[in-house]
Design a protein around this motif. Structure first.
Motif, PDB file in Angstrom:
ATOM      1  N   THR A   1      11.454  -8.637   4.474  1.00 35.94           N
ATOM      2  CA  THR A   1      11.755  -7.350   5.102  1.00 35.94           C
ATOM      3  C   THR A   1      12.356  -6.405   4.064  1.00 35.94           C
ATOM      4  N   ASP A   2      12.030  -5.135   4.208  1.00 30.59           N
ATOM      5  CA  ASP A   2      12.584  -4.113   3.330  1.00 30.59           C
ATOM      6  C   ASP A   2      12.184  -2.751   3.881  1.00 30.59           C
ATOM      7  N   THR A   3      12.937  -1.724   3.532  1.00 30.68           N
ATOM      8  CA  THR A   3      12.530  -0.370   3.918  1.00 30.68           C
ATOM      9  C   THR A   3      11.274   0.056   3.167  1.00 30.68           C
ATOM     10  N   ASN A   4      10.977  -0.624   2.041  1.00 25.60           N
ATOM     11  CA  ASN A   4       9.761  -0.380   1.265  1.00 25.60           C
ATOM     12  C   ASN A   4       8.748  -1.459   1.609  1.00 25.60           C
ATOM     13  N   ILE A   5       7.632  -1.084   2.233  1.00 26.63           N
ATOM     14  CA  ILE A   5       6.658  -2.068   2.687  1.00 26.63           C
ATOM     15  C   ILE A   5       6.084  -2.875   1.535  1.00 26.63           C
ATOM     16  N   GLU A   6       5.955  -2.250   0.374  1.00 26.31           N
ATOM     17  CA  GLU A   6       5.440  -2.949  -0.804  1.00 26.31           C
ATOM     18  C   GLU A   6       6.391  -4.061  -1.214  1.00 26.31           C
ATOM     19  N   LEU A   7       7.691  -3.743  -1.254  1.00 24.42           N
ATOM     20  CA  LEU A   7       8.671  -4.736  -1.654  1.00 24.42           C
ATOM     21  C   LEU A   7       8.808  -5.840  -0.602  1.00 24.42           C
ATOM     22  N   ALA A   8       8.629  -5.490   0.683  1.00 26.88           N
ATOM     23  CA  ALA A   8       8.662  -6.507   1.736  1.00 26.88           C
ATOM     24  C   ALA A   8       7.573  -7.550   1.496  1.00 26.88           C
ATOM     25  N   SER A   9       6.406  -7.108   1.046  1.00 27.22           N
ATOM     26  CA  SER A   9       5.301  -8.031   0.767  1.00 27.22           C
ATOM     27  C   SER A   9       5.615  -8.935  -0.414  1.00 27.22           C
ATOM     28  N   ILE A  10       6.230  -8.372  -1.439  1.00 26.93           N
ATOM     29  CA  ILE A  10       6.584  -9.169  -2.616  1.00 26.93           C
ATOM     30  C   ILE A  10       7.617 -10.226  -2.230  1.00 26.93           C
ATOM     31  N   LYS A  11       8.591  -9.838  -1.411  1.00 31.02           N
ATOM     32  CA  LYS A  11       9.595 -10.807  -0.945  1.00 31.02           C
ATOM     33  C   LYS A  11       8.940 -11.928  -0.139  1.00 31.02           C
ATOM     34  N   ALA A  12       7.918 -11.589   0.651  1.00 27.32           N
ATOM     35  CA  ALA A  12       7.240 -12.604   1.455  1.00 27.32           C
ATOM     36  C   ALA A  12       6.551 -13.632   0.566  1.00 27.32           C
TER      37      ALA A  12
ATOM     38  N   GLY B   1      11.666   5.695  12.470  1.00 20.90           N
ATOM     39  CA  GLY B   1      12.408   6.586  11.584  1.00 20.90           C
ATOM     40  C   GLY B   1      12.221   6.226  10.125  1.00 20.90           C
ATOM     41  N   ALA B   2      12.712   7.109   9.257  1.00 18.42           N
ATOM     42  CA  ALA B   2      12.518   6.948   7.816  1.00 18.42           C
ATOM     43  C   ALA B   2      13.223   5.716   7.273  1.00 18.42           C
TER      44      ALA B   2
END
Length: 558
Positions: A532-543, A508-509
């Motif tokens: 982790t994030d609903t925004n895949i780009e931001l999930a990568s930055i957090k990683a 889902g969205a």
């Protein structure tokens, strides 16, 4: 224990059977089953079942699919008698189920037992008397001829006194047991069984059941198989007889003895659920039946809800199924060993409905018997990286990169060593999150935005470093590259990204994505971060941020 040489005990003599056939045979069908839980199992309980508990238990045995159920010893007590009467009077016995009662070879007990069967559609009347040399000598002081006379007189008396029941519509089949068969001379066991059959006069369509018990287990299973094969080969009118097995477990090999006895030609098996019975117990029918099932033979018994069966068994018997009991124990589908966990994790995805079941270390699909997959891999200090990765994936959807398994495995192993016990899946996930997802110091991302130009990707970053907020800018071939270049303008340790992977954590969205990034510092240190994030780009930055935080923390620890 006696010091060697051991003279207090002696080996059981082998059976002379040079042309034995059972070792080269394979089982290809299920035997006829008879549950003796309500008699043999019940008499072994410190607190015997109440009538209501026996009725519940009987209903469970019927639901499992038993067509023959030994319901008691009605001449032994009023409770036993009343239970048999209640089954008949309340019409609790399905038309395709035959009840069985046990009785010694005595006229008064036979008469009382017949009273209990008034109105039954069908019954197996199980007569027995002891036959072994020591029983003849120590207990009865009787000769072989006198022991045979006890059995044949009882059968003749039964045959005469049951006629009113038969005239009233009750079909009675005889079962005879030479009790202590395995410690009786084979020739004498055969002699007394044939003498009983001669009185009863069975036919190919109305067979006698000759039950050959290992009342006490004295020998290895192959000896029992030899005894059964010898008996079957020498029995006259084999076509008029059903050879039945009834093993006990004094040497811990009752299951093996039964399986070999079936290879030796037996037709029928008596036993109990989970092996309840005197001393070390009776045969465990659950194990033998499901052993057949795992070889592609349907046992004609339904154990697809084994947890419910176990619950009823434990409630009624006040006994507990041991955690390592085959198929039904709490731990039988659980791997703590690291190498086993890794093999399970790797073999499980290769299963398909088109191929036979072949998951390593798990001989039966737990779902077939109503067991959960949840506890297949559990973690303690003996566990490995594969088991930890399996739990994080199966229970939390975290599909870690293979190179990350070792790193996370060390983290969880250290925790297990510190606690000195098994870790729950919640503890494993919490430790993973604290180490890889939730690290917010000394770096904490506050804002990140990227934009594409014709030639590159630019990012604007607001990041807190040791409580000071920094506004950074970077440009690269993608958001991750641009972020790394932006951080290079600070005094933070220099690093490069070695690997990157990501996947969705749901559908889902609004589903979150998780990213895993491995970095390598200028000092050669390699380690992972996750975000982790609903925004895949931001999930990568957090990683990247958590990886850096881990690196800084490890450097400080040194």
């Amino acid at each position: 224990m006696q010091a060697p040489p051991v003279t207090k005990y002696r080996a059981f003599p082998p059976i002379h059977l040079p042309d034995r056939q059972w070792p080269s045979r394979s089982l290809d069908r299920a035997p006829a089953w008879c549950s003796v839980d309500l008699r043999d199992g019940n008499q072994a309980l410190a607190q015997p079942m109440s009538v209501e508990e026996k009725i519940d238990y009987f209903a469970m045995l019927v639901k499992i699919g038993f067509k023959e159920i030994e319901v008691g010893f009605p001449s032994a007590s009023q409770i036993e008698f009343d239970f048999v009467r209640r089954l008949i009077d309340e019409q609790l016995i399905p038309e395709d189920v035959t009840i069985q009662i046990l009785c010694q070879c005595r006229e008064d007990l036979i008469s009382r037992s017949l009273e209990s069967l008034q109105g039954a559609r069908r019954a197996i009347f199980h007569l027995y008397n002891s036959t072994s040399p020591k029983q003849r000598d120590y207990v009865f002081g009787a000769t072989k001829a006198e022991i045979v006379a006890i059995a044949t007189h009882a059968v003749g008396f039964l045959k005469e006194k049951m006629q009113p029941l038969v005239a009233g519509g009750t079909a009675i089949q005889l079962e005879y047991s030479p009790e202590s068969f395995t410690s009786t001379e084979l020739e004498f066991s055969l002699e007394i069984c044939e003498a009983v059959s001669e009185v009863w006069q069975p036919t190919p369509t109305d067979k006698i059941i000759l039950n050959l018990p290992a009342t006490v287990e004295y020998a290895t299973p192959n000896v029992y198989a030899d005894q059964i094969e010898w008996f079957g080969k020498h029995l006259r009118h084999r076509d008029r007889s059903l050879i039945s097995l009834h093993t006990h477990n004094d040497r811990g090999t009752g299951i093996a003895a039964t399986e070999l006895g079936l290879l030796a030609g037996a037709d029928r098996v008596e036993g109990t659920l989970f092996g309840n019975g005197e001393r070390t117990g009776n045969l465990d029918i659950v194990t033998v039946a499901l052993n057949l099932y795992t070889h592609g033979i349907h046992p004609a018994l339904d154990f697809s809800q084994i947890n419910e069966i176990r619950d009823t068994y434990e409630r009624c018997t006040k006994l507990e199924v041991p955690p390592r009991s085959p198929y039904a124990g709490d731990l039988v589908f659980t791997a703590f060993s690291g190498s086993h966990q890794d093999a399970i994790k790797k073999s499980w995805p290769k299963q398909s409905g088109e191929k036979p079941w072949d998951v390593l270390y798990i001989p039966i699909d737990p779902a077939d018997i109503g067991r959960s997959y949840k506890a297949i891999i559990r973690i303690n200090s003996q566990s490995g990286k594969g088991g930890v990765a399996y739990i994080l994936e199966r229970e939390y959807g975290l599909d870690l990169p293979k190179a990350m398994h070792r790193e996370v495995g060390r983290l969880i192993n250290t925790l297990a060593d510190q606690t000195g016990r098994e870790l729950t899946s919640q503890e494993i996930h919490a430790a993973f999150a604290a180490e890889y997802l939730d690290r917010a110091a000394p770096l904490a991302i506050q804002h990140f935005k990227s934009t594409e130009t014709e030639t590159a990707v630019r990012c604007e970053v607001s990041i807190k470093i040791d409580e000071a907020v920094h506004a950074l800018h970077g440009e690269g071939n993608g958001p991750i590259d641009a972020f790394v270049r932006a951080l290079a303008s600070t005094a933070l340790p220099k690093f490069e990204v070695l690997s990157y992977s990501e996947h969705s954590l749901g559908k889902g969205a609004e589903a979150k994505a998780v990213s895993y990034i491995q970095i390598k510092t200028a000092q050669g240190q390699t380690l992972y971060g996750a975000g982790t994030d609903t925004n895949i780009e931001l999930a990568s930055i957090k990683a990247i941020v958590t990886a850096l935080n881990r690196s800084i923390a490890k450097t400080a620890d040194k």
